[in-house]
Design a protein around this motif. Sequence first.
Motif, short mmCIF file in Angstrom:
data_model
loop_
_atom_site.label_atom_id
_atom_site.label_comp_id
_atom_site.label_asym_id
_atom_site.label_seq_id
_atom_site.Cartn_x
_atom_site.Cartn_y
_atom_site.Cartn_z
N VAL A 166 8.07 -10.64 -21.51
CA VAL A 166 8.99 -11.77 -21.40
C VAL A 166 9.39 -11.86 -19.94
CG1 VAL A 166 11.18 -12.77 -22.13
CG2 VAL A 166 9.83 -11.40 -23.75
N LEU A 167 9.10 -12.98 -19.30
CA LEU A 167 9.37 -13.14 -17.88
C LEU A 167 10.43 -14.20 -17.65
CD1 LEU A 167 5.72 -13.13 -16.46
CD2 LEU A 167 7.20 -11.20 -16.96
N GLN A 168 11.38 -13.88 -16.82
CA GLN A 168 12.41 -14.85 -16.48
C GLN A 168 11.83 -15.91 -15.57
OE1 GLN A 168 15.61 -12.60 -14.77
NE2 GLN A 168 16.29 -11.78 -16.74
N GLY A 169 12.05 -17.15 -15.94
CA GLY A 169 11.57 -18.26 -15.11
C GLY A 169 10.11 -18.58 -15.28
N SER A 205 7.52 -19.32 -18.46
CA SER A 205 7.54 -19.45 -19.91
C SER A 205 6.32 -18.85 -20.60
CB SER A 205 7.67 -20.93 -20.30
OG SER A 205 6.58 -21.68 -19.79
N LYS A 206 5.17 -18.87 -19.93
CA LYS A 206 3.95 -18.43 -20.62
C LYS A 206 3.09 -17.54 -19.73
CE LYS A 206 1.83 -21.09 -23.42
NZ LYS A 206 1.03 -22.16 -24.01
N PRO A 207 3.41 -16.27 -19.64
CA PRO A 207 2.55 -15.37 -18.87
C PRO A 207 1.17 -15.25 -19.52
CG PRO A 207 4.13 -14.12 -20.18
CD PRO A 207 4.52 -15.57 -20.29
N GLY A 227 3.06 -16.98 -34.68
CA GLY A 227 4.11 -17.53 -33.83
C GLY A 227 5.29 -16.59 -33.64
N ALA A 228 5.13 -15.31 -34.01
CA ALA A 228 6.23 -14.35 -33.96
C ALA A 228 6.24 -13.56 -32.65
CB ALA A 228 6.14 -13.40 -35.15
N THR A 229 5.77 -14.15 -31.58
CA THR A 229 5.76 -13.49 -30.27
C THR A 229 6.44 -14.40 -29.26
OG1 THR A 229 3.67 -14.46 -29.51
CG2 THR A 229 3.54 -12.45 -30.85
N PRO A 230 6.77 -13.87 -28.09
CA PRO A 230 7.23 -14.77 -27.02
C PRO A 230 6.11 -15.74 -26.66
CG PRO A 230 7.62 -12.46 -26.47
CD PRO A 230 6.74 -12.47 -27.68
N LYS A 231 6.46 -16.76 -25.90
CA LYS A 231 5.44 -17.70 -25.45
C LYS A 231 4.54 -17.03 -24.43
CE LYS A 231 8.13 -21.91 -26.23
NZ LYS A 231 8.69 -23.13 -25.62
N VAL A 232 3.27 -16.91 -24.79
CA VAL A 232 2.28 -16.31 -23.90
C VAL A 232 1.00 -17.13 -23.95
CG1 VAL A 232 3.18 -13.97 -24.17
CG2 VAL A 232 1.36 -14.77 -25.69
N ASP A 233 0.19 -16.99 -22.93
CA ASP A 233 -1.14 -17.59 -22.89
C ASP A 233 -2.12 -16.44 -23.12
OD1 ASP A 233 -3.39 -19.07 -22.50
OD2 ASP A 233 -2.97 -19.62 -20.43
N LEU A 234 -2.54 -16.25 -24.36
CA LEU A 234 -3.42 -15.14 -24.71
C LEU A 234 -4.86 -15.47 -24.35
CD1 LEU A 234 -3.82 -12.38 -26.09
CD2 LEU A 234 -4.02 -13.60 -28.28
N MET A 235 -5.42 -14.69 -23.42
CA MET A 235 -6.80 -14.89 -23.00
C MET A 235 -7.79 -14.47 -24.08
SD MET A 235 -6.81 -16.08 -19.80
CE MET A 235 -5.63 -17.18 -20.59
N GLY A 236 -7.47 -13.37 -24.78
CA GLY A 236 -8.38 -12.89 -25.81
C GLY A 236 -8.18 -11.41 -26.06
N LEU A 237 -9.16 -10.81 -26.73
CA LEU A 237 -9.14 -9.40 -27.10
C LEU A 237 -10.33 -8.69 -26.46
CD1 LEU A 237 -8.26 -6.95 -28.89
CD2 LEU A 237 -9.75 -7.90 -30.68
N SER A 245 -4.78 -22.76 -19.86
CA SER A 245 -3.45 -22.47 -20.37
C SER A 245 -3.18 -23.23 -21.65
CB SER A 245 -2.40 -22.87 -19.31
OG SER A 245 -1.11 -22.59 -19.77
N ASN A 246 -2.70 -22.53 -22.67
CA ASN A 246 -2.42 -23.16 -23.95
C ASN A 246 -1.26 -24.13 -23.80
OD1 ASN A 246 -4.32 -21.45 -25.02
ND2 ASN A 246 -2.81 -19.93 -25.63
N THR A 247 -1.29 -25.20 -24.56
CA THR A 247 -0.21 -26.18 -24.51
C THR A 247 0.79 -25.96 -25.63
OG1 THR A 247 -1.55 -27.69 -25.82
CG2 THR A 247 -1.69 -27.91 -23.45
N ALA A 248 0.46 -25.11 -26.60
CA ALA A 248 1.39 -24.81 -27.68
C ALA A 248 1.90 -23.40 -27.52
CB ALA A 248 0.69 -24.97 -29.04
N HIS A 249 2.93 -23.05 -28.34
CA HIS A 249 3.49 -21.69 -28.29
C HIS A 249 2.42 -20.68 -28.64
CE1 HIS A 249 6.15 -18.34 -28.92
NE2 HIS A 249 5.66 -18.20 -30.14
#
Length: 202
Positions: A88-91, A93-95, A121-131, A198-202
């Motif tokens: 979770v990063l201040q300032g 929204s989506k690391p 949807g139970a995580t902070p807003k992130v841009d998940l690249m993959g696994l 970058s994802n546009t949704a949560h």
Amino acid sequence: MRQSLNPWITSPATETAEEETPDAYSPPAAVISAPLKGMVEPDAADRLACRTMTGSAALWIIGAHGGAGESRIADLLGARATDHCWPVLQGESKPRVLLVCRADMRGLTAARSTLTQWVSGATPKVDLMGLAIMADAPGKSPKALRDFAAIVGGGAPRLWTLPWVEAWRIGDTTTTASREFQRFITDIATLATDTTTSNTAH
């Protein structure tokens, strides 16, 4: 583990031809690019915690479990490890984040729970690249684990399977990465700097 328990239905990605030229090559396409409505989040015991991080990074590496290879991949990519937490990063929204696990049953099960947490949807807003699934031993994984890895990877935007590096076992970090790792590094570098991913949704 029955395949019907898998919370997502996808087909494993097909391998790209080795003869592709660098100009024709592009990173793997996103299968699931954002959380899905109606997905049930995992039990609290199976979720990764959230942690406020100081500083910034172009990419954060999340280990799905202890021994996942989080620090090794962070060093390889010049990224920052989160110590098995959602950042979770201040300032910001989506690391951008990358999930890492080992290719054994424990690792794959942990990755499935972590991806279920994200896709619900139970995580902070992130841009998940993959696994990224790292080999847990030399040689070829048993078919049951390879099949399970394909199922688990179907719940991530992208999937990379990375081979065993024997030199790392004895602390040699200077060994040149294999073709699979070089391709992985190229993929992540491209995705981490491409604003269109970058994802546009949560």
